[in-house]
Write a protein that holds these residues in place. Structure first.
Motif, PDB file in Angstrom:
ATOM      1  N   ARG A   1      34.885  10.767  43.146  1.00 19.42           N
ATOM      2  CA  ARG A   1      35.075  12.023  42.416  1.00 19.42           C
ATOM      3  C   ARG A   1      34.283  11.966  41.119  1.00 19.42           C
ATOM      4  O   ARG A   1      34.190  10.911  40.493  1.00 19.42           O
ATOM      5  CB  ARG A   1      36.546  12.223  42.086  1.00 19.42           C
ATOM      6  N   PRO A   2      33.762  13.097  40.697  1.00 18.98           N
ATOM      7  CA  PRO A   2      33.052  13.089  39.418  1.00 18.98           C
ATOM      8  C   PRO A   2      34.016  12.819  38.261  1.00 18.98           C
ATOM      9  O   PRO A   2      35.129  13.320  38.233  1.00 18.98           O
ATOM     10  CB  PRO A   2      32.446  14.492  39.319  1.00 18.98           C
ATOM     11  N   VAL A   3      33.564  12.005  37.340  1.00 19.61           N
ATOM     12  CA  VAL A   3      34.368  11.651  36.175  1.00 19.61           C
ATOM     13  C   VAL A   3      34.006  12.634  35.057  1.00 19.61           C
ATOM     14  O   VAL A   3      32.828  12.880  34.805  1.00 19.61           O
ATOM     15  CB  VAL A   3      34.052  10.206  35.728  1.00 19.61           C
ATOM     16  N   PRO A   4      34.991  13.206  34.389  1.00 21.21           N
ATOM     17  CA  PRO A   4      34.653  14.124  33.298  1.00 21.21           C
ATOM     18  C   PRO A   4      33.917  13.384  32.187  1.00 21.21           C
ATOM     19  O   PRO A   4      34.209  12.214  31.911  1.00 21.21           O
ATOM     20  CB  PRO A   4      36.003  14.651  32.821  1.00 21.21           C
ATOM     21  N   PRO A   5      32.952  14.042  31.554  1.00 20.71           N
ATOM     22  CA  PRO A   5      32.183  13.360  30.508  1.00 20.71           C
ATOM     23  C   PRO A   5      33.039  13.086  29.279  1.00 20.71           C
ATOM     24  O   PRO A   5      33.982  13.816  28.989  1.00 20.71           O
ATOM     25  CB  PRO A   5      31.069  14.361  30.172  1.00 20.71           C
TER      26      PRO A   5
ATOM     27  N   ALA B   1      29.334  14.914  26.369  1.00 25.42           N
ATOM     28  CA  ALA B   1      29.308  16.374  26.394  1.00 25.42           C
ATOM     29  C   ALA B   1      28.446  16.918  25.256  1.00 25.42           C
ATOM     30  O   ALA B   1      27.644  17.842  25.461  1.00 25.42           O
ATOM     31  CB  ALA B   1      30.726  16.925  26.303  1.00 25.42           C
ATOM     32  N   VAL B   2      28.579  16.337  24.071  1.00 21.33           N
ATOM     33  CA  VAL B   2      27.762  16.770  22.935  1.00 21.33           C
ATOM     34  C   VAL B   2      26.294  16.457  23.203  1.00 21.33           C
ATOM     35  O   VAL B   2      25.407  17.279  22.934  1.00 21.33           O
ATOM     36  CB  VAL B   2      28.249  16.101  21.619  1.00 21.33           C
TER      37      VAL B   2
END
Length: 97
Positions: free
Chosen positions: A19-23, A28-29
Motif C-alpha cells: 500500500r502507498p505510504v502517506p508522505p 509533502a512540502v
C-alpha cells in the motif's frame, strides 16, 4: 504455463502489492515547493549547480524534527525567502573568494 518447473508464477500472485505510504510533512512540502525553491535560487545565482545546493540546504534545515510542521498552512513565502537568502550567500561567498 507448460510442464517446465522453471517457469515462475506471475509476480502479482507471488507477492502482495504494498500500500502507498502517506508522505511525511517534509516530503509533502518538498513535493509541492521544491521546484519553486530551485527556480528561485537559479534566478538569483544563475547556476543550476548552485540552485541544487540551495535546494538541499533549505530542505536539510527543515529536516529537524517538527520544523516542517511549524511552517504553517502557507510556507511559500518562507521557502522563497530562504532560497533567495541561500543563493545570495553562495554568490557573495564566490565573489569574496
Amino acid at each position: 504455463m507448460g510442464d517446465d518447473p522453471r517457469e515462475e508464477a506471475p509476480v502479482s500472485a507471488a507477492r502482495p502489492v504494498p500500500r502507498p505510504v502517506p508522505p511525511t510533512p517534509l516530503e509533502a512540502v518538498f513535493r509541492e515547493y521544491g521546484d519553486l525553491v530551485f527556480r528561485t535560487a537559479f534566478r538569483v545565482s544563475g547556476s543550476a549547480a548552485d540552485a541544487e545546493d540551495v535546494l538541499q540546504t533549505v530542505f536539510l534545515r527543515l529536516a529537524s524534527p517538527g520544523k516542517a510542521e511549524r511552517l504553517g498552512a502557507e510556507p511559500r513565502g518562507y521557502l522563497q525567502r530562504a532560497a533567495v537568502n541561500g543563493a545570495l550567500d553562495l554568490v557573495r561567498t564566490r565573489r569574496s573568494a
